[in-house]
Design an enzyme around this catalytic site. Structure first.
Site, PDB file in Angstrom:
ATOM      1  N   LYS A 108       0.803  -1.208   0.162  1.00  0.00           N
ATOM      2  CA  LYS A 108       0.055  -0.199   0.029  1.00  0.00           C
ATOM      3  C   LYS A 108       0.879   1.275   0.068  1.00  0.00           C
ATOM      4  O   LYS A 108       2.104   1.298   0.226  1.00  0.00           O
ATOM      5  CB  LYS A 108      -0.873  -0.150   1.234  1.00  0.00           C
ATOM      6  CG  LYS A 108      -2.117  -1.141   1.088  1.00  0.00           C
ATOM      7  CD  LYS A 108      -2.880  -1.042   2.246  1.00  0.00           C
ATOM      8  CE  LYS A 108      -3.805  -2.337   2.344  1.00  0.00           C
ATOM      9  NZ  LYS A 108      -4.756  -2.185   3.458  1.00  0.00           N
ATOM     10  N   TYR A 114     -12.295  -2.629  -3.524  1.00  0.00           N
ATOM     11  CA  TYR A 114     -12.962  -2.757  -1.956  1.00  0.00           C
ATOM     12  C   TYR A 114     -14.252  -2.705  -2.121  1.00  0.00           C
ATOM     13  O   TYR A 114     -14.888  -2.258  -1.155  1.00  0.00           O
ATOM     14  CB  TYR A 114     -11.958  -1.828  -1.103  1.00  0.00           C
ATOM     15  CG  TYR A 114     -10.935  -1.990  -0.692  1.00  0.00           C
ATOM     16  CD1 TYR A 114     -10.510  -3.196   0.250  1.00  0.00           C
ATOM     17  CD2 TYR A 114      -9.661  -1.186  -0.810  1.00  0.00           C
ATOM     18  CE1 TYR A 114      -8.915  -3.582   0.496  1.00  0.00           C
ATOM     19  CE2 TYR A 114      -8.468  -1.295  -0.271  1.00  0.00           C
ATOM     20  CZ  TYR A 114      -8.236  -2.484   0.421  1.00  0.00           C
ATOM     21  OH  TYR A 114      -7.177  -2.780   1.015  1.00  0.00           O
ATOM     22  N   PHE A 147     -15.661   3.276   7.382  1.00  0.00           N
ATOM     23  CA  PHE A 147     -14.409   3.803   7.120  1.00  0.00           C
ATOM     24  C   PHE A 147     -13.979   3.795   5.722  1.00  0.00           C
ATOM     25  O   PHE A 147     -12.833   4.162   5.168  1.00  0.00           O
ATOM     26  CB  PHE A 147     -13.214   3.053   7.964  1.00  0.00           C
ATOM     27  CG  PHE A 147     -13.277   1.602   7.752  1.00  0.00           C
ATOM     28  CD1 PHE A 147     -12.859   0.714   6.601  1.00  0.00           C
ATOM     29  CD2 PHE A 147     -14.001   0.597   8.427  1.00  0.00           C
ATOM     30  CE1 PHE A 147     -12.877  -0.470   6.237  1.00  0.00           C
ATOM     31  CE2 PHE A 147     -14.162  -0.885   8.056  1.00  0.00           C
ATOM     32  CZ  PHE A 147     -13.482  -1.286   7.003  1.00  0.00           C
ATOM     33  N   ARG A 200      -2.148 -14.541   3.920  1.00  0.00           N
ATOM     34  CA  ARG A 200      -2.766 -13.967   5.045  1.00  0.00           C
ATOM     35  C   ARG A 200      -2.158 -13.929   6.305  1.00  0.00           C
ATOM     36  O   ARG A 200      -2.107 -13.134   7.157  1.00  0.00           O
ATOM     37  CB  ARG A 200      -4.187 -14.413   5.203  1.00  0.00           C
ATOM     38  CG  ARG A 200      -5.124 -14.090   3.997  1.00  0.00           C
ATOM     39  CD  ARG A 200      -5.547 -12.683   3.755  1.00  0.00           C
ATOM     40  NE  ARG A 200      -6.568 -12.378   4.960  1.00  0.00           N
ATOM     41  CZ  ARG A 200      -7.388 -11.047   4.685  1.00  0.00           C
ATOM     42  NH1 ARG A 200      -7.005 -10.262   4.084  1.00  0.00           N
ATOM     43  NH2 ARG A 200      -8.151 -11.044   5.694  1.00  0.00           N
ATOM     44  N   THR A 226      -5.820  -7.779  10.193  1.00  0.00           N
ATOM     45  CA  THR A 226      -6.108  -6.377   9.850  1.00  0.00           C
ATOM     46  C   THR A 226      -5.567  -5.373  10.639  1.00  0.00           C
ATOM     47  O   THR A 226      -5.052  -4.354  10.141  1.00  0.00           O
ATOM     48  CB  THR A 226      -7.423  -6.362   9.561  1.00  0.00           C
ATOM     49  OG1 THR A 226      -7.923  -7.386   8.716  1.00  0.00           O
ATOM     50  CG2 THR A 226      -7.736  -4.970   9.084  1.00  0.00           C
ATOM     51  N   ARG A 281       2.523  -7.011   9.146  1.00  0.00           N
ATOM     52  CA  ARG A 281       1.897  -5.822   9.710  1.00  0.00           C
ATOM     53  C   ARG A 281       2.460  -5.793  11.463  1.00  0.00           C
ATOM     54  O   ARG A 281       2.709  -4.640  11.917  1.00  0.00           O
ATOM     55  CB  ARG A 281       0.563  -6.124   9.795  1.00  0.00           C
ATOM     56  CG  ARG A 281      -0.051  -5.773   8.407  1.00  0.00           C
ATOM     57  CD  ARG A 281      -1.784  -6.155   8.489  1.00  0.00           C
ATOM     58  NE  ARG A 281      -2.109  -5.868   6.974  1.00  0.00           N
ATOM     59  CZ  ARG A 281      -3.240  -6.315   6.585  1.00  0.00           C
ATOM     60  NH1 ARG A 281      -3.805  -7.158   7.256  1.00  0.00           N
ATOM     61  NH2 ARG A 281      -3.815  -6.024   5.319  1.00  0.00           N
ATOM     62  N   ASN A 337      -1.990   0.212   7.253  1.00  0.00           N
ATOM     63  CA  ASN A 337      -1.436  -1.365   7.579  1.00  0.00           C
ATOM     64  C   ASN A 337      -0.404  -1.756   6.501  1.00  0.00           C
ATOM     65  O   ASN A 337      -0.432  -3.100   6.289  1.00  0.00           O
ATOM     66  CB  ASN A 337      -2.613  -2.062   8.063  1.00  0.00           C
ATOM     67  CG  ASN A 337      -3.623  -2.340   7.089  1.00  0.00           C
ATOM     68  OD1 ASN A 337      -3.557  -1.804   6.126  1.00  0.00           O
ATOM     69  ND2 ASN A 337      -4.722  -3.281   7.475  1.00  0.00           N
ATOM     70  N   HIS A 341      -1.686  -5.388   1.574  1.00  0.00           N
ATOM     71  CA  HIS A 341      -3.152  -6.090   1.186  1.00  0.00           C
ATOM     72  C   HIS A 341      -2.660  -7.569   0.950  1.00  0.00           C
ATOM     73  O   HIS A 341      -1.695  -7.892   0.288  1.00  0.00           O
ATOM     74  CB  HIS A 341      -3.761  -5.305   0.018  1.00  0.00           C
ATOM     75  CG  HIS A 341      -5.047  -6.077  -0.569  1.00  0.00           C
ATOM     76  ND1 HIS A 341      -6.176  -6.384   0.192  1.00  0.00           N
ATOM     77  CD2 HIS A 341      -4.727  -7.075  -1.581  1.00  0.00           C
ATOM     78  CE1 HIS A 341      -6.684  -7.142  -0.576  1.00  0.00           C
ATOM     79  NE2 HIS A 341      -6.158  -7.691  -1.726  1.00  0.00           N
TER      80      HIS A 341
HETATM   81  P1  RTP Z   1      -6.990  -5.897   3.047  1.00  0.00           P
HETATM   82  O1  RTP Z   1      -8.190  -6.265   2.244  1.00  0.00           O
HETATM   83  O2  RTP Z   1      -6.368  -4.461   2.692  1.00  0.00           O
HETATM   84  O3  RTP Z   1      -5.659  -6.955   2.636  1.00  0.00           O
HETATM   85  O4  RTP Z   1      -7.203  -5.620   4.661  1.00  0.00           O
HETATM   86  P2  RTP Z   1      -8.025  -6.848   5.521  1.00  0.00           P
HETATM   87  O5  RTP Z   1      -8.660  -8.058   4.461  1.00  0.00           O
HETATM   88  O6  RTP Z   1      -7.035  -7.437   6.341  1.00  0.00           O
HETATM   89  O7  RTP Z   1      -9.124  -6.047   6.099  1.00  0.00           O
HETATM   90  P3  RTP Z   1     -10.491  -5.522   5.250  1.00  0.00           P
HETATM   91  O8  RTP Z   1     -11.529  -5.962   6.255  1.00  0.00           O
HETATM   92  O9  RTP Z   1     -10.608  -6.253   3.879  1.00  0.00           O
HETATM   93  O10 RTP Z   1     -10.195  -3.959   5.390  1.00  0.00           O
HETATM   94  C1  RTP Z   1      -9.654  -3.336   4.327  1.00  0.00           C
HETATM   95  C2  RTP Z   1      -8.666  -2.320   5.024  1.00  0.00           C
HETATM   96  O11 RTP Z   1      -9.483  -1.366   5.268  1.00  0.00           O
HETATM   97  C3  RTP Z   1      -8.925  -0.672   6.393  1.00  0.00           C
HETATM   98  N1  RTP Z   1      -9.611  -0.859   7.595  1.00  0.00           N
HETATM   99  N2  RTP Z   1      -9.763   0.402   8.247  1.00  0.00           N
HETATM  100  N3  RTP Z   1     -11.725   0.028  11.461  1.00  0.00           N
HETATM  101  C4  RTP Z   1     -11.119   0.560  10.531  1.00  0.00           C
HETATM  102  O12 RTP Z   1     -10.613   1.782  10.601  1.00  0.00           O
HETATM  103  C5  RTP Z   1     -10.613  -0.374   9.518  1.00  0.00           C
HETATM  104  N4  RTP Z   1     -10.970  -1.563   9.366  1.00  0.00           N
HETATM  105  C6  RTP Z   1     -10.421  -1.802   8.029  1.00  0.00           C
HETATM  106  C7  RTP Z   1      -7.437  -1.316   6.616  1.00  0.00           C
HETATM  107  O13 RTP Z   1      -6.439  -0.715   5.821  1.00  0.00           O
HETATM  108  C8  RTP Z   1      -7.841  -2.801   5.821  1.00  0.00           C
HETATM  109  O14 RTP Z   1      -6.710  -3.303   5.661  1.00  0.00           O
HETATM  110 MG    MG Z   2      -9.482  -7.469   2.897  1.00  0.00          MG
END
Ligand code: RTP
Ligand code: MG
Length: 150
Positions: A11, A51, A59, A87, A93, A104, A114, A117
Protein backbone atom coordinates in the site's frame (compact mmCIF):
# COMPACT_ATOMS: atom_id res chain seq x y z
CA UNK A 1 -1.96 -28.88 -0.43
CA UNK A 2 -2.80 -26.88 -3.50
CA UNK A 3 -0.78 -24.52 -5.67
CA UNK A 4 -2.58 -21.21 -5.70
CA UNK A 5 -2.09 -17.65 -6.76
CA UNK A 6 -2.67 -14.75 -4.42
CA UNK A 7 -2.80 -11.01 -4.93
CA UNK A 8 -0.51 -9.08 -2.57
CA UNK A 9 -0.18 -5.31 -2.78
CA UNK A 10 2.17 -2.97 -0.97
CA UNK A 11 0.00 0.00 0.00
CA UNK A 12 1.12 3.65 -0.36
CA UNK A 13 2.58 3.87 3.16
CA UNK A 14 4.55 0.67 2.58
CA UNK A 15 6.03 2.19 -0.58
CA UNK A 16 6.69 5.56 1.09
CA UNK A 17 8.45 3.88 4.02
CA UNK A 18 10.72 1.83 1.75
CA UNK A 19 9.24 -1.53 2.70
CA UNK A 20 8.69 -2.95 -0.81
CA UNK A 21 11.91 -4.96 -0.74
CA UNK A 22 11.26 -6.25 2.78
CA UNK A 23 7.79 -7.51 1.81
CA UNK A 24 9.03 -9.12 -1.40
CA UNK A 25 11.90 -10.72 0.50
CA UNK A 26 9.54 -12.39 2.97
CA UNK A 27 7.50 -14.04 0.22
CA UNK A 28 10.60 -15.04 -1.76
CA UNK A 29 12.42 -16.54 1.18
CA UNK A 30 9.31 -18.38 2.34
CA UNK A 31 9.34 -20.15 -1.04
CA UNK A 32 6.70 -18.32 -3.05
CA UNK A 33 7.21 -17.44 -6.69
CA UNK A 34 6.69 -13.91 -7.98
CA UNK A 35 4.82 -14.10 -11.29
CA UNK A 36 3.66 -10.48 -11.69
CA UNK A 37 4.70 -7.14 -10.20
CA UNK A 38 4.36 -3.47 -11.10
CA UNK A 39 4.05 -0.01 -9.59
CA UNK A 40 1.04 2.19 -10.16
CA UNK A 41 -0.81 5.07 -8.57
CA UNK A 42 -4.38 3.76 -8.47
CA UNK A 43 -7.40 5.92 -9.22
CA UNK A 44 -10.67 6.07 -7.33
CA UNK A 45 -12.61 3.81 -9.74
CA UNK A 46 -10.11 0.96 -9.48
CA UNK A 47 -9.95 1.23 -5.69
CA UNK A 48 -13.72 1.30 -5.33
CA UNK A 49 -13.92 -1.91 -7.38
CA UNK A 50 -11.10 -3.50 -5.39
CA UNK A 51 -12.76 -2.77 -2.03
CA UNK A 52 -16.38 -2.98 -3.30
CA UNK A 53 -17.49 -5.31 -0.50
CA UNK A 54 -16.54 -2.67 2.07
CA UNK A 55 -18.50 0.16 0.42
CA UNK A 56 -21.02 0.34 3.28
CA UNK A 57 -18.41 0.50 6.05
CA UNK A 58 -17.98 3.81 7.88
CA UNK A 59 -14.22 3.77 7.22
CA UNK A 60 -14.64 3.32 3.44
CA UNK A 61 -14.05 6.99 2.39
CA UNK A 62 -10.94 7.14 4.59
CA UNK A 63 -9.72 3.85 3.13
CA UNK A 64 -10.05 5.15 -0.44
CA UNK A 65 -8.23 8.40 0.46
CA UNK A 66 -5.44 6.37 2.08
CA UNK A 67 -5.08 4.05 -0.89
CA UNK A 68 -4.99 7.01 -3.29
CA UNK A 69 -2.25 8.77 -1.36
CA UNK A 70 0.61 7.40 -3.48
CA UNK A 71 1.77 4.61 -5.73
CA UNK A 72 1.15 0.98 -4.79
CA UNK A 73 3.02 -2.18 -5.78
CA UNK A 74 0.54 -4.92 -6.77
CA UNK A 75 1.97 -8.41 -7.16
CA UNK A 76 0.90 -11.96 -7.87
CA UNK A 77 2.56 -14.71 -5.85
CA UNK A 78 2.25 -18.42 -6.61
CA UNK A 79 2.80 -21.49 -4.47
CA UNK A 80 1.36 -23.96 -2.00
CA UNK A 81 -1.66 -22.57 -0.21
CA UNK A 82 -0.51 -19.09 -1.22
CA UNK A 83 -3.79 -17.39 -0.27
CA UNK A 84 -4.01 -18.67 3.28
CA UNK A 85 -0.28 -18.36 3.90
CA UNK A 86 -0.23 -14.84 2.44
CA UNK A 87 -2.86 -13.79 4.98
CA UNK A 88 -0.93 -15.47 7.75
CA UNK A 89 2.29 -13.72 6.72
CA UNK A 90 0.48 -10.34 6.70
CA UNK A 91 -1.05 -10.73 10.16
CA UNK A 92 -4.35 -9.43 11.49
CA UNK A 93 -6.02 -6.42 9.83
CA UNK A 94 -5.49 -4.28 12.92
CA UNK A 95 -1.71 -4.22 13.46
CA UNK A 96 -2.24 -3.89 17.20
CA UNK A 97 -3.58 -7.45 17.00
CA UNK A 98 -1.00 -8.74 14.49
CA UNK A 99 1.50 -11.18 15.93
CA UNK A 100 5.15 -10.14 15.99
CA UNK A 101 6.86 -11.89 13.09
CA UNK A 102 4.08 -11.00 10.68
CA UNK A 103 4.49 -8.15 8.19
CA UNK A 104 1.94 -5.91 9.90
CA UNK A 105 3.03 -7.08 13.34
CA UNK A 106 6.61 -6.04 12.64
CA UNK A 107 6.13 -2.76 10.79
CA UNK A 108 2.96 -0.87 11.76
CA UNK A 109 0.52 0.05 14.51
CA UNK A 110 -2.41 1.79 12.72
CA UNK A 111 -5.30 -0.09 11.07
CA UNK A 112 -5.69 2.84 8.69
CA UNK A 113 -2.04 2.49 7.57
CA UNK A 114 -1.36 -1.22 7.57
CA UNK A 115 1.16 -1.25 4.66
CA UNK A 116 0.07 -4.33 2.70
CA UNK A 117 -3.01 -6.01 1.22
CA UNK A 118 -3.59 -9.74 0.75
CA UNK A 119 -6.48 -11.62 -0.86
CA UNK A 120 -8.85 -13.22 1.64
CA UNK A 121 -9.80 -16.27 -0.45
CA UNK A 122 -9.04 -18.13 -3.65
CA UNK A 123 -12.01 -16.65 -5.53
CA UNK A 124 -11.20 -13.14 -4.25
CA UNK A 125 -7.60 -13.61 -5.44
CA UNK A 126 -8.80 -14.47 -8.95
CA UNK A 127 -11.03 -11.41 -9.03
CA UNK A 128 -8.29 -9.11 -7.74
CA UNK A 129 -5.65 -10.47 -10.12
CA UNK A 130 -8.04 -9.89 -13.06
CA UNK A 131 -8.79 -6.38 -11.81
CA UNK A 132 -5.17 -5.24 -11.42
CA UNK A 133 -3.33 -7.17 -14.15
CA UNK A 134 -3.72 -7.83 -17.85
CA UNK A 135 -3.19 -11.52 -18.73
CA UNK A 136 0.05 -10.67 -20.58
CA UNK A 137 1.51 -9.11 -17.42
CA UNK A 138 1.52 -12.48 -15.67
CA UNK A 139 4.64 -14.46 -16.48
CA UNK A 140 5.35 -18.16 -16.74
CA UNK A 141 8.80 -19.42 -15.88
CA UNK A 142 10.49 -22.34 -14.17
CA UNK A 143 11.37 -21.86 -10.54
CA UNK A 144 14.11 -24.24 -9.47
CA UNK A 145 12.81 -24.37 -5.94
CA UNK A 146 9.31 -25.44 -6.92
CA UNK A 147 9.79 -29.13 -6.06
CA UNK A 148 11.26 -28.77 -2.61
CA UNK A 149 10.31 -25.47 -1.04
CA UNK A 150 7.19 -25.68 1.05
P1 RTP B 1 -6.81 -5.83 3.06
O1 RTP B 1 -8.07 -6.19 2.28
O2 RTP B 1 -6.32 -4.44 2.79
O3 RTP B 1 -5.76 -6.89 2.88
O4 RTP B 1 -7.15 -5.87 4.61
P2 RTP B 1 -7.96 -6.99 5.41
O5 RTP B 1 -8.50 -8.02 4.47
O6 RTP B 1 -7.08 -7.47 6.50
O7 RTP B 1 -9.14 -6.15 6.05
P3 RTP B 1 -10.49 -5.64 5.33
O8 RTP B 1 -11.60 -5.91 6.27
O9 RTP B 1 -10.58 -6.17 3.95
O10 RTP B 1 -10.27 -4.06 5.31
C1 RTP B 1 -9.58 -3.44 4.25
C2 RTP B 1 -8.72 -2.33 4.82
O11 RTP B 1 -9.56 -1.30 5.34
C3 RTP B 1 -8.88 -0.67 6.40
N1 RTP B 1 -9.69 -0.74 7.61
N2 RTP B 1 -9.87 0.28 8.41
N3 RTP B 1 -11.80 0.12 11.47
C4 RTP B 1 -11.10 0.69 10.52
O12 RTP B 1 -10.79 1.86 10.55
C5 RTP B 1 -10.66 -0.14 9.41
N4 RTP B 1 -10.98 -1.41 9.24
C6 RTP B 1 -10.37 -1.79 8.10
C7 RTP B 1 -7.56 -1.38 6.62
O13 RTP B 1 -6.55 -0.67 5.89
C8 RTP B 1 -7.84 -2.72 5.99
O14 RTP B 1 -6.64 -3.36 5.62
MG1 MG C 1 -9.54 -7.51 2.76
Amino acid sequence: MTTERTFIMVKPDGVQRGLVGEIIKRFETRGYKLVACKMLWPGEDLLKKHYAELADKPFFPKLITYMRSGPCVPMVWEGREAVKMGRMMLGATNPLQSNPGTIRGDFCIDVGRNICHGSDGVETAKREIDLWFQPNEITKYESHSKDWVY
